[in-house]
Design a protein around this motif. Structure first.
Motif, PDB file in Angstrom:
ATOM      1  N   SER A 121       0.827  -1.035   0.093  1.00 55.51           N
ATOM      2  CA  SER A 121      -0.148   0.064   0.080  1.00 55.51           C
ATOM      3  C   SER A 121       0.850   1.139  -0.012  1.00 55.51           C
ATOM      4  O   SER A 121       0.444   2.461  -0.159  1.00 55.51           O
ATOM      5  CB  SER A 121      -0.889  -0.024   0.900  1.00 55.51           C
ATOM      6  N   LYS A 129      -6.013   4.072  -1.923  1.00 51.94           N
ATOM      7  CA  LYS A 129      -4.999   4.864  -1.107  1.00 51.94           C
ATOM      8  C   LYS A 129      -3.878   4.714  -2.166  1.00 51.94           C
ATOM      9  O   LYS A 129      -3.385   3.813  -2.904  1.00 51.94           O
ATOM     10  CB  LYS A 129      -4.288   3.958   0.041  1.00 51.94           C
ATOM     11  N   ASN A 130      -3.053   6.002  -2.202  1.00 52.99           N
ATOM     12  CA  ASN A 130      -1.877   6.116  -3.023  1.00 52.99           C
ATOM     13  C   ASN A 130      -2.082   5.965  -4.657  1.00 52.99           C
ATOM     14  O   ASN A 130      -1.266   5.244  -5.168  1.00 52.99           O
ATOM     15  CB  ASN A 130      -0.580   5.227  -2.453  1.00 52.99           C
TER      16      ASN A 130
END
Length: 164
Positions: free
Chosen positions: A6, A42-43
């Protein structure tokens, strides 16, 4: 996203033709909901569709390229970047072309993404020929409209690759 660490950023560059009308890609319409779901991960970030792939691949921070089946696989490998694909592709014969439907690949994807690959020109040439067996590749595989300069560029690259 679930398989990839992640902390690794995912940068998405949609093919510009995805939004063009009167193309086969237009039949594979993706909704605003689809893109918002991706952005909620996320990201994960989007690049402008006009961003040049060559410029992306020159960036030393790029640790891997993923596609459904695109020519970016060949471009990535020639730029020493590991490639990952999710569909059927003619570029599957390359050593650093990784099929994400293979559970062994998925189980070691974090290591593979961050690996620096070595490119052997003789191996590339041999595998390039294997990839093209039974395929029809022409300038129209890359561009919808004929452009003589694009044809010259394509031919120059093609002949340089096979004559190394």
């Amino acid at each position: 996203r679930n398989y990839l660490n992640s902390e690794i950023d995912i940068i998405v560059k949609e093919h510009p033709k995805q939004f063009a009308s009167k193309t086969i890609r237009n039949q594979m319409y993706r909704s605003e909901f689809f893109y918002n779901k991706i952005l909620s991960l996320k990201n994960v970030y989007f690049l402008d569709t006009n961003t040049n792939s060559k410029e992306i691949l020159k960036n030393n921070f790029i640790e891997g390229v993923a596609t459904i089946k695109g020519n970016i696989i060949l471009e990535a490998i020639l730029n020493k970047v590991p490639a990952f694909y999710f569909g059927n592709t003619i570029w599957d014969k390359f050593k650093h072309s990784n099929n994400c439907s293979d559970q062994k690949i998925i189980s070691k994807i974090n290591k593979l993404v961050r690996s620096k690959i070595k490119v052997d020109n003789d191996e590339i040439k041999k595998n390039f020929y294997k990839c093209l067996e039974g395929c029809f590749v022409s300038v129209t595989s890359i561009h919808d409209e004929y452009n003589s300069n694009d044809q010259k560029i394509f031919n120059d690259i093609f002949f340089r690759l096979i004559n190394k």
